[in-house]
Structure formats: structure tokens, C-alpha cells
Design an enzyme around this catalytic site. Sequence first.
Site, PDB file in Angstrom:
ATOM      1  N   CYS A 174      38.976  44.595  45.354  1.00 31.03           N
ATOM      2  CA  CYS A 174      39.263  43.846  46.570  1.00 31.03           C
ATOM      3  C   CYS A 174      39.615  44.871  47.643  1.00 31.03           C
ATOM      4  CB  CYS A 174      40.364  42.804  46.362  1.00 31.03           C
ATOM      5  SG  CYS A 174      41.992  43.474  46.013  1.00 31.03           S
TER       6      CYS A 174
HETATM    7  O1  LIG Z   1      42.883  43.013  49.230  1.00 34.56           O
HETATM    8  C1  LIG Z   1      42.761  41.845  49.009  1.00 34.56           C
HETATM    9  C2  LIG Z   1      43.650  41.121  48.059  1.00 34.56           C
HETATM   10  O2  LIG Z   1      44.534  41.990  47.422  1.00 34.56           O
HETATM   11  C3  LIG Z   1      41.717  41.040  49.730  1.00 34.56           C
HETATM   12  O3  LIG Z   1      40.519  41.724  49.704  1.00 34.56           O
HETATM   13  C4  LIG Z   1      42.217  40.784  51.139  1.00 34.56           C
HETATM   14  O4  LIG Z   1      43.301  39.879  51.040  1.00 34.56           O
HETATM   15  C5  LIG Z   1      41.130  40.236  52.044  1.00 34.56           C
HETATM   16  O5  LIG Z   1      40.766  38.962  51.608  1.00 34.56           O
HETATM   17  P1  LIG Z   1      39.999  37.979  52.621  1.00 34.56           P
HETATM   18  O6  LIG Z   1      38.752  38.710  53.034  1.00 34.56           O
HETATM   19  O7  LIG Z   1      39.725  36.766  51.802  1.00 34.56           O
HETATM   20  O8  LIG Z   1      40.926  37.736  53.760  1.00 34.56           O
END
Ligand SMILES: O=C(CO)[C@H](O)[C@H](O)COP(=O)(O)O
Length: 145
Positions: free
Chosen positions: A65
Amino acid sequence: MRISLASDSLDGVASELVAEVERRGHSVTLYGALAPGDRADWAWCCSAAARDVAEGRADQAVVCCWTGTGASIAANKVAGVRAALCADAATAAGARKWNDANVLALSLRLTSRQVLTEILDAWFSGAPSTDPEDTANIAYVGEIR
Ligand SMILES: O=C(CO)[C@H](O)[C@H](O)COP(=O)(O)O
């Protein structure tokens, strides 16, 4: 080996990850943004890849992520998974040797293409220590509920 791969986005090295793992001769199962149509939220896709390992459908997994934090949390909530968030090759080597880590978690924000190859080389060439102190630590964390 059979490697499950999950990412909540196609940012950074997400696509390179698939190519680099396949280039090393592994078969891949894809989740999240890596699998068109799959749910790409980090909790869901990273849990799915980790469950593959815990339930014997994969030998190891790599979960990603943006920060790597959510990916590692989601994977580590699966019983039997030892996920390690690694930002460099030395950490990846240690995770395989001392933690018998079976899931590699990566930050798409921090991991450059060069560092990705270094981490994967260290991860896939590593093996768990047979030192009784190390195996006792690994067994103990497996028992904690
Ligand atoms: O690092 C992360 C979680 O630990 C995610 O990638 C981050 O929260 C971004 O998520 P989104 O694109 O759904 O906002």
C-alpha cells in the site's frame, strides 16, 4: 514458488513488482489493483493474499500500500502469517532469517525500482535460521493470541 501479490493501487513499483516476481521464475496470483475488478482497498486485498499463505494456496505473499503500514497490519491479522514491512534489502534478509517471515510488505511511497530488486533478491535468496533461539521466538509469536 507460488506467490500471491496484492496492492491497493498501481502507484510506484506495483506493476514492476509483478514483472520482477515472475522474472524470478515464480507463479503469481494477483489481488486488488493488480487484478482488474477485484476489491482494491488495502485491508481486503492484502488480507486475501495473506490468507492464501495461511491456507496453503501460496508459499509466500507480497502486499503493498502507499505506506506499507496497512498492508502489513492486514496481513499480520491472519493467523499463521508473519509479515515484515521492509524498506531495504538488509531488513528483508533479516526478516527471512530471524523471523521466518512469509509475507513481505512494501511501501509504494518509499520503494524505488532499484531498491525493489534489492529487496526481492534478498527475500528470495534468504532462508530461516535453524538456531534454537530463533526458532523459539518464531514458535512463541505463533502461539500468542
Ligand atoms: O497506505 C495506505 C494504507 O496504509 C493506503 O495506501 C493509503 O491509505 C491510501 O489509500 P487510498 O488511496 O484508498 O486513500
